[in-house]
Design a protein around this motif. Sequence first.
Motif, PDB file in Angstrom:
ATOM      1  N   UNK A  59       0.849  -1.201   0.000  1.00 24.80           N
ATOM      2  CA  UNK A  59       0.000   0.000   0.000  1.00 24.80           C
ATOM      3  C   UNK A  59       0.873   1.236   0.000  1.00 24.80           C
ATOM      4  N   UNK A  60       0.530   2.167  -0.895  1.00 24.04           N
ATOM      5  CA  UNK A  60       1.312   3.396  -1.068  1.00 24.04           C
ATOM      6  C   UNK A  60       0.337   4.542  -1.265  1.00 24.04           C
ATOM      7  N   UNK A  61       0.452   5.549  -0.401  1.00 19.09           N
ATOM      8  CA  UNK A  61      -0.377   6.742  -0.563  1.00 19.09           C
ATOM      9  C   UNK A  61       0.489   7.974  -0.367  1.00 19.09           C
ATOM     10  N   UNK A  62       0.009   9.087  -0.881  1.00 17.55           N
ATOM     11  CA  UNK A  62       0.710  10.355  -0.752  1.00 17.55           C
ATOM     12  C   UNK A  62      -0.284  11.481  -0.506  1.00 17.55           C
ATOM     13  N   UNK A  63       0.196  12.477   0.241  1.00 12.43           N
ATOM     14  CA  UNK A  63      -0.563  13.699   0.488  1.00 12.43           C
ATOM     15  C   UNK A  63      -1.935  13.387   1.103  1.00 12.43           C
ATOM     16  N   UNK A  64      -2.970  14.073   0.634  1.00 12.30           N
ATOM     17  CA  UNK A  64      -4.289  13.928   1.253  1.00 12.30           C
ATOM     18  C   UNK A  64      -4.932  12.568   0.975  1.00 12.30           C
ATOM     19  N   UNK A  65      -4.379  11.815   0.017  1.00 12.07           N
ATOM     20  CA  UNK A  65      -4.885  10.467  -0.225  1.00 12.07           C
ATOM     21  C   UNK A  65      -4.643   9.549   0.970  1.00 12.07           C
ATOM     22  N   UNK A  66      -3.717   9.937   1.857  1.00 14.06           N
ATOM     23  CA  UNK A  66      -3.426   9.112   3.038  1.00 14.06           C
ATOM     24  C   UNK A  66      -4.419   9.358   4.176  1.00 14.06           C
ATOM     25  N   UNK A  67      -5.109  10.490   4.139  1.00 11.81           N
ATOM     26  CA  UNK A  67      -5.970  10.858   5.257  1.00 11.81           C
ATOM     27  C   UNK A  67      -5.292  11.906   6.120  1.00 11.81           C
ATOM     28  N   UNK A  68      -5.566  11.900   7.416  1.00 13.02           N
ATOM     29  CA  UNK A  68      -5.058  12.934   8.320  1.00 13.02           C
ATOM     30  C   UNK A  68      -3.704  12.556   8.900  1.00 13.02           C
ATOM     31  N   UNK A  69      -2.734  13.450   8.757  1.00 14.65           N
ATOM     32  CA  UNK A  69      -1.404  13.210   9.301  1.00 14.65           C
ATOM     33  C   UNK A  69      -1.435  13.008  10.817  1.00 14.65           C
TER      34      UNK A  69
END
Length: 268
Positions: A108-118
């Motif tokens: 699984x690989x996500x970046x920026x807002x695609x990951x949800x809340x930091x």
Amino acid sequence: MRLISLWALCCFSTVSFAADVPGSQDLPIVPRLADAQIVDYRPPVELERIYPLGSIRKISGQLRFDGQITARGQTTAVTYELPPEHSATEAFTEARKALQKQDAELLFWCQARDCGESSLWANEVFGNAKLYGADEQQAYLLLRLAAPRDNTLVALYSITRGNRKAYLHVEQFEAAAPLGELLPTSATLLRQLKSTGELDFPDRVDAPDDTWLRLISRGLNLDTTLRVTLSGPKAEAWRQALISQGVRAARMETGTVEGKGLRIDLLR
């Protein structure tokens, strides 16, 4: 000659001269970026771990994500603060490349807002407030090491905070029991294809199977502008099967029959 040797050591050594947290050390599978400093180190400890396989959010006080891997095992974690001349993206990319050179599989690989809340990644997933920053400045990747270490997962998380300090968090998890089959998400396959230009499936030596056919076709159909070449002994069979799953024939070409599995290359 001595001056040249000292200059080379300063420029190319993978050992940081910064003051690391006492008792800390690098993970052997991920080389340290030059001049990065270990600001948090958590030695191996056995616990149950949950790794998200989707965007993370909180609803009614409960964490929510589309998928997850839950297992018990030993976890070791290292957090690096990066020097000003290196970005979080650079450190994340170098760590990913190093792991892929060891044939690690991206799950699984996500970046920026695609990951949800930091804030949720920092506090709920990794339990490290140093990792809280701007949502658009984050990246997360979960990988599985190649056999015979295929019961080991590695999580990467990079972030740039509001004060412009950049961090890379590396977590290694060694499961106490076999992890069994783990599948990547379709969006991860697409991100990998667009970022690296290729997808390699050496284990897909037989005719197309339904599970992987769905994953690959969904990934390709997430961006219908991409064109690819399919290579391998069963390349034409895969091409026809992908067409039957709705991938336009004009987007796919058949390449060589070399190799033992399926390979997909991006036509740029």
